[in-house]
Design a protein around this motif. Structure first.
Motif, PDB file in Angstrom:
ATOM      1  N   VAL A  78     -29.427   7.369  68.567  1.00 51.82           N
ATOM      2  CA  VAL A  78     -30.796   7.880  68.623  1.00 51.82           C
ATOM      3  C   VAL A  78     -31.566   7.020  69.618  1.00 51.82           C
ATOM      4  O   VAL A  78     -31.585   5.798  69.522  1.00 51.82           O
ATOM      5  CB  VAL A  78     -31.469   7.842  67.247  1.00 51.82           C
ATOM      6  N   VAL A  79     -32.194   7.686  70.610  1.00 50.55           N
ATOM      7  CA  VAL A  79     -33.070   6.997  71.562  1.00 50.55           C
ATOM      8  C   VAL A  79     -34.501   7.431  71.257  1.00 50.55           C
ATOM      9  O   VAL A  79     -34.744   8.579  70.865  1.00 50.55           O
ATOM     10  CB  VAL A  79     -32.676   7.320  73.020  1.00 50.55           C
ATOM     11  N   PHE A  80     -35.435   6.516  71.447  1.00 45.80           N
ATOM     12  CA  PHE A  80     -36.811   6.800  71.027  1.00 45.80           C
ATOM     13  C   PHE A  80     -37.825   6.399  72.098  1.00 45.80           C
ATOM     14  O   PHE A  80     -38.806   5.717  71.827  1.00 45.80           O
ATOM     15  CB  PHE A  80     -37.119   6.063  69.709  1.00 45.80           C
ATOM     16  N   PRO A  81     -37.644   6.825  73.343  1.00 46.47           N
ATOM     17  CA  PRO A  81     -38.655   6.538  74.362  1.00 46.47           C
ATOM     18  C   PRO A  81     -39.855   7.471  74.221  1.00 46.47           C
ATOM     19  O   PRO A  81     -39.747   8.595  73.716  1.00 46.47           O
ATOM     20  CB  PRO A  81     -37.905   6.784  75.669  1.00 46.47           C
ATOM     21  N   SER A  82     -40.976   7.038  74.688  1.00 47.93           N
ATOM     22  CA  SER A  82     -42.164   7.890  74.701  1.00 47.93           C
ATOM     23  C   SER A  82     -42.074   8.895  75.835  1.00 47.93           C
ATOM     24  O   SER A  82     -41.266   8.738  76.767  1.00 47.93           O
ATOM     25  CB  SER A  82     -43.423   7.026  74.862  1.00 47.93           C
ATOM     26  N   ASN A  83     -42.918   9.914  75.770  1.00 50.57           N
ATOM     27  CA  ASN A  83     -42.938  10.895  76.857  1.00 50.57           C
ATOM     28  C   ASN A  83     -43.274  10.249  78.186  1.00 50.57           C
ATOM     29  O   ASN A  83     -42.712  10.604  79.227  1.00 50.57           O
ATOM     30  CB  ASN A  83     -43.947  12.000  76.543  1.00 50.57           C
ATOM     31  N   LYS A  84     -44.195   9.286  78.166  1.00 54.96           N
ATOM     32  CA  LYS A  84     -44.581   8.595  79.393  1.00 54.96           C
ATOM     33  C   LYS A  84     -43.408   7.825  79.967  1.00 54.96           C
ATOM     34  O   LYS A  84     -43.167   7.856  81.193  1.00 54.96           O
ATOM     35  CB  LYS A  84     -45.755   7.655  79.111  1.00 54.96           C
ATOM     36  N   ALA A  85     -42.634   7.135  79.100  1.00 51.59           N
ATOM     37  CA  ALA A  85     -41.483   6.368  79.586  1.00 51.59           C
ATOM     38  C   ALA A  85     -40.414   7.298  80.167  1.00 51.59           C
ATOM     39  O   ALA A  85     -39.785   6.983  81.181  1.00 51.59           O
ATOM     40  CB  ALA A  85     -40.901   5.532  78.448  1.00 51.59           C
ATOM     41  N   ILE A  86     -40.222   8.451  79.524  1.00 46.60           N
ATOM     42  CA  ILE A  86     -39.224   9.401  80.042  1.00 46.60           C
ATOM     43  C   ILE A  86     -39.649   9.919  81.406  1.00 46.60           C
ATOM     44  O   ILE A  86     -38.836   9.980  82.349  1.00 46.60           O
ATOM     45  CB  ILE A  86     -39.037  10.567  79.056  1.00 46.60           C
ATOM     46  N   CYS A  87     -40.907  10.276  81.572  1.00 40.80           N
ATOM     47  CA  CYS A  87     -41.381  10.806  82.858  1.00 40.80           C
ATOM     48  C   CYS A  87     -41.294   9.751  83.950  1.00 40.80           C
ATOM     49  O   CYS A  87     -40.971  10.068  85.105  1.00 40.80           O
ATOM     50  CB  CYS A  87     -42.809  11.332  82.720  1.00 40.80           C
ATOM     51  N   GLU A  88     -41.587   8.507  83.618  1.00 38.98           N
ATOM     52  CA  GLU A  88     -41.448   7.440  84.611  1.00 38.98           C
ATOM     53  C   GLU A  88     -39.984   7.265  85.021  1.00 38.98           C
ATOM     54  O   GLU A  88     -39.679   7.026  86.188  1.00 38.98           O
ATOM     55  CB  GLU A  88     -42.007   6.137  84.048  1.00 38.98           C
ATOM     56  N   ARG A  89     -39.070   7.368  84.065  1.00 42.81           N
ATOM     57  CA  ARG A  89     -37.648   7.254  84.365  1.00 42.81           C
ATOM     58  C   ARG A  89     -37.163   8.423  85.218  1.00 42.81           C
ATOM     59  O   ARG A  89     -36.183   8.301  85.956  1.00 42.81           O
ATOM     60  CB  ARG A  89     -36.868   7.189  83.048  1.00 42.81           C
ATOM     61  N   LEU A  90     -37.880   9.559  85.141  1.00 40.57           N
ATOM     62  CA  LEU A  90     -37.516  10.755  85.910  1.00 40.57           C
ATOM     63  C   LEU A  90     -38.336  10.868  87.183  1.00 40.57           C
ATOM     64  O   LEU A  90     -38.574  11.978  87.684  1.00 40.57           O
ATOM     65  CB  LEU A  90     -37.720  11.999  85.053  1.00 40.57           C
ATOM     66  N   ARG A 114     -35.254  14.171  65.943  1.00 40.26           N
ATOM     67  CA  ARG A 114     -35.465  13.544  64.630  1.00 40.26           C
ATOM     68  C   ARG A 114     -36.893  12.982  64.635  1.00 40.26           C
ATOM     69  O   ARG A 114     -37.127  11.827  64.998  1.00 40.26           O
ATOM     70  CB  ARG A 114     -34.428  12.455  64.388  1.00 40.26           C
ATOM     71  N   ASP A 115     -37.851  13.849  64.298  1.00 37.66           N
ATOM     72  CA  ASP A 115     -39.270  13.479  64.361  1.00 37.66           C
ATOM     73  C   ASP A 115     -39.688  12.720  63.103  1.00 37.66           C
ATOM     74  O   ASP A 115     -39.287  13.043  61.985  1.00 37.66           O
ATOM     75  CB  ASP A 115     -40.140  14.725  64.529  1.00 37.66           C
ATOM     76  N   SER A 116     -40.513  11.738  63.338  1.00 40.51           N
ATOM     77  CA  SER A 116     -41.089  10.965  62.228  1.00 40.51           C
ATOM     78  C   SER A 116     -42.193  11.789  61.549  1.00 40.51           C
ATOM     79  O   SER A 116     -42.610  12.844  62.076  1.00 40.51           O
ATOM     80  CB  SER A 116     -41.653   9.651  62.760  1.00 40.51           C
ATOM     81  N   PRO A 117     -42.728  11.346  60.420  1.00 39.21           N
ATOM     82  CA  PRO A 117     -43.822  12.094  59.770  1.00 39.21           C
ATOM     83  C   PRO A 117     -45.033  12.308  60.651  1.00 39.21           C
ATOM     84  O   PRO A 117     -45.699  13.346  60.564  1.00 39.21           O
ATOM     85  CB  PRO A 117     -44.148  11.224  58.553  1.00 39.21           C
ATOM     86  N   ASN A 118     -45.331  11.368  61.540  1.00 39.27           N
ATOM     87  CA  ASN A 118     -46.492  11.534  62.424  1.00 39.27           C
ATOM     88  C   ASN A 118     -46.099  11.948  63.843  1.00 39.27           C
ATOM     89  O   ASN A 118     -46.929  11.973  64.740  1.00 39.27           O
ATOM     90  CB  ASN A 118     -47.316  10.247  62.469  1.00 39.27           C
ATOM     91  N   GLY A 119     -44.815  12.228  64.063  1.00 44.36           N
ATOM     92  CA  GLY A 119     -44.369  12.687  65.366  1.00 44.36           C
ATOM     93  C   GLY A 119     -44.081  11.584  66.361  1.00 44.36           C
ATOM     94  O   GLY A 119     -43.636  11.879  67.478  1.00 44.36           O
ATOM     95  N   LYS A 120     -44.307  10.337  65.999  1.00 47.56           N
ATOM     96  CA  LYS A 120     -44.028   9.237  66.905  1.00 47.56           C
ATOM     97  C   LYS A 120     -42.537   8.915  66.911  1.00 47.56           C
ATOM     98  O   LYS A 120     -41.807   9.215  65.954  1.00 47.56           O
ATOM     99  CB  LYS A 120     -44.804   7.985  66.495  1.00 47.56           C
ATOM    100  N   ARG A 121     -42.108   8.293  68.000  1.00 44.60           N
ATOM    101  CA  ARG A 121     -40.711   7.883  68.112  1.00 44.60           C
ATOM    102  C   ARG A 121     -40.645   6.363  67.985  1.00 44.60           C
ATOM    103  O   ARG A 121     -41.258   5.638  68.794  1.00 44.60           O
ATOM    104  CB  ARG A 121     -40.118   8.338  69.446  1.00 44.60           C
ATOM    105  N   TYR A 122     -39.858   5.902  67.033  1.00 50.82           N
ATOM    106  CA  TYR A 122     -39.768   4.459  66.820  1.00 50.82           C
ATOM    107  C   TYR A 122     -38.554   4.175  65.956  1.00 50.82           C
ATOM    108  O   TYR A 122     -37.920   5.098  65.414  1.00 50.82           O
ATOM    109  CB  TYR A 122     -41.041   3.922  66.153  1.00 50.82           C
ATOM    110  N   VAL A 123     -38.241   2.901  65.804  1.00 51.92           N
ATOM    111  CA  VAL A 123     -37.182   2.454  64.929  1.00 51.92           C
ATOM    112  C   VAL A 123     -37.794   1.512  63.896  1.00 51.92           C
ATOM    113  O   VAL A 123     -38.676   0.704  64.208  1.00 51.92           O
ATOM    114  CB  VAL A 123     -36.043   1.752  65.716  1.00 51.92           C
ATOM    115  N   ARG A 124     -37.329   1.631  62.665  1.00 54.67           N
ATOM    116  CA  ARG A 124     -37.858   0.809  61.594  1.00 54.67           C
ATOM    117  C   ARG A 124     -36.689   0.247  60.800  1.00 54.67           C
ATOM    118  O   ARG A 124     -35.701   0.952  60.546  1.00 54.67           O
ATOM    119  CB  ARG A 124     -38.758   1.637  60.686  1.00 54.67           C
ATOM    120  N   LYS A 125     -36.806  -1.015  60.411  1.00 48.88           N
ATOM    121  CA  LYS A 125     -35.749  -1.682  59.675  1.00 48.88           C
ATOM    122  C   LYS A 125     -36.223  -2.013  58.264  1.00 48.88           C
ATOM    123  O   LYS A 125     -37.326  -2.491  58.079  1.00 48.88           O
ATOM    124  CB  LYS A 125     -35.318  -2.962  60.389  1.00 48.88           C
ATOM    125  N   HIS A 126     -35.325  -1.732  57.308  1.00 53.33           N
ATOM    126  CA  HIS A 126     -35.555  -2.109  55.925  1.00 53.33           C
ATOM    127  C   HIS A 126     -34.375  -2.981  55.507  1.00 53.33           C
ATOM    128  O   HIS A 126     -33.347  -2.475  55.059  1.00 53.33           O
ATOM    129  CB  HIS A 126     -35.670  -0.886  55.018  1.00 53.33           C
TER     130      HIS A 126
END
Length: 403
Positions: A78-90, A114-126
């Motif tokens: 699973v990769v979780f870049p933001s839209n801005k980061a993806i556009c910069e990479r492209l 795999r969208d989070s409850p608020n639609g943000k992309r991130y990784v979380r550790k428990h």
């Protein structure tokens, strides 16, 4: 994570989201796959998956966010870049365009959101558990074998088109050459203009990328025209000989039998004249002197009639000179004639005359101690301009008439 959602954040659900998004452990291949090789294979088979080059560009950008070169193993894909980061990479692709291509990849079953409850992309550790929200690359990894098979099928199809294109190009060249040659031997025949026009139109068509069906149709058309050209070129000689059979038969009965034997002196190591004695009434036009032309003046049907043994060793049709050449190439190794002797005979006699000599030798094979040496001796005479294949054929016909 205890639950894997199927609905995207603030977007309507589709059939793509209803697919199985969690691959069971047993269905995921255990062998790691190089992500860049997989992308190249997918690029070759993109039509089979309904994606475009721009879709692949976005997928390449997403793959660049995956830290390892290989997909699979125990790593979470699973990769979780933001839209801005993806556009910069492209290289500054507009965000709306990027989102459209992402949707195409999801619809093709190569990505899963795999969208989070608020639609943000991130990784979380428990503790030791790691939960990531973003784009899951595991569907691409699971379809690696399918992508490889589709890419191989595309390569095989391209190879078939390439080979057929080469055949059409060679047939076009032969068509143009036969048109020029036919105009020399039979000037004024309308067929030659048709051949030239077809050759020109085919050359223009080959500048484009033609599909397999179009190439196959052009090949069939060219093959039919080539057969017409060969029939037109070989036909008049055959018809002329059919009207002159009586003359040749009379010549065989009146000529000195020993003078038209199949090079008997060469078989015994001596020297013999190639040209039979002339009849008192009329000369034999085909063997009146050394044959300086590359194409034999003796008709093909007369050669086939004089050499019936050829049918025993060669099952193909022999209706044109190029087919006689194929037959000679087929029987030559079995007769013990080396490739160098065969090539030398072609160089000094021409392919057609060399083929006549080989099939004539096959008819008298039991009487020739060294076929290779015999052919080299005749080649030496041809190089000196002292050989004609006509007497060999006439000798064989004379022997059959006497028998």
């Amino acid at each position: 994570m205890e639950y894997t959602p199927i609905s995207p954040f603030m977007r309507s659900i589709s059939h793509a989201h209803l697919r199985v998004v969690e691959q069971p452990e047993a269905s995921v291949p255990g062998k790691p796959v190089n992500k860049w090789e997989l992308l190249r294979e997918l690029s070759k088979a993109q039509a089979a998956f309904g994606i475009s080059e721009r879709d692949l560009t976005v997928l390449q950008g997403l793959l660049s966010f995956f830290p390892d070169d290989k997909l699979g193993g125990n790593a979470e894909m699973v990769v979780f870049p933001s839209n801005k980061a993806i556009c910069e990479r492209l290289n500054g692709m507009p965000c709306s365009t990027m989102r459209r291509h992402l949707a195409r990849l999801v619809e093709a079953g190569l990505l899963v959101r795999r969208d989070s409850p608020n639609g943000k992309r991130y990784v979380r550790k428990h503790g030791e558990e790691r939960v990531a929200f973003g784009f899951d690359l595991s569907p691409l990894y699971c379809r690696a074998e399918e992508v490889a098979r589709a890419a191989e099928a595309v390569r095989e199809a391209e190879e078939r088109v390439r080979r057929l294109r080469e055949v059409v190009s060679l047939m076009r060249r032969d068509l143009a050459a036969l048109a020029e040659f036919g105009e020399e031997v039979q000037p004024g025949l309308g067929l030659w203009d048709q051949l030239r026009d077809t050759a020109v139109l085919t050359a223009r068509a080959l500048r484009r990328k033609l599909p397999l069906e179009d190439l196959a149709a052009r090949r069939a058309n060219l093959e039919a025209l080539l057969d017409q050209a060969r029939d037109a070129i070989d036909g008049p000689e055959t018809e002329e000989m059919n009207t002159s059979d009586a003359r040749f038969e009379r010549h065989h009965h009146n000529s000195n039998k020993e003078s038209i034997d199949l090079e008997p002196a060469l078989e015994k190591g001596g020297a013999a004249a190639d040209v039979p004695e002339k009849d008192n009434d009329e000369p034999l036009a085909d063997v009146e002197g050394p044959d300086t032309q590359r194409v034999p003046r003796i008709p093909l049907h007369l050669v086939i009639a004089a050499c019936p043994s050829l049918k025993t060793f060669y099952q193909g049709d022999v209706r044109h000179w190029h087919q006689l050449f194929d037959a000679a190439c087929h029987v030559r190794p079995a007769m013990g004639i080396s490739a160098s002797a065969w090539e030398e005979a072609q160089r000094f006699m021409g392919p057609e005359q060399a083929s006549i000599v080989v099939v004539a030798m096959l008819e008298r094979f039991a009487d020739i101690r060294s076929p290779g040496g015999y052919l080299r001796a005749l080649t030496s005479k041809a190089a000196a301009g002292e050989f004609s294949c006509g007497p060999m054929v006439m000798a064989l016909i004379g022997r059959r008439s006497a028998a």
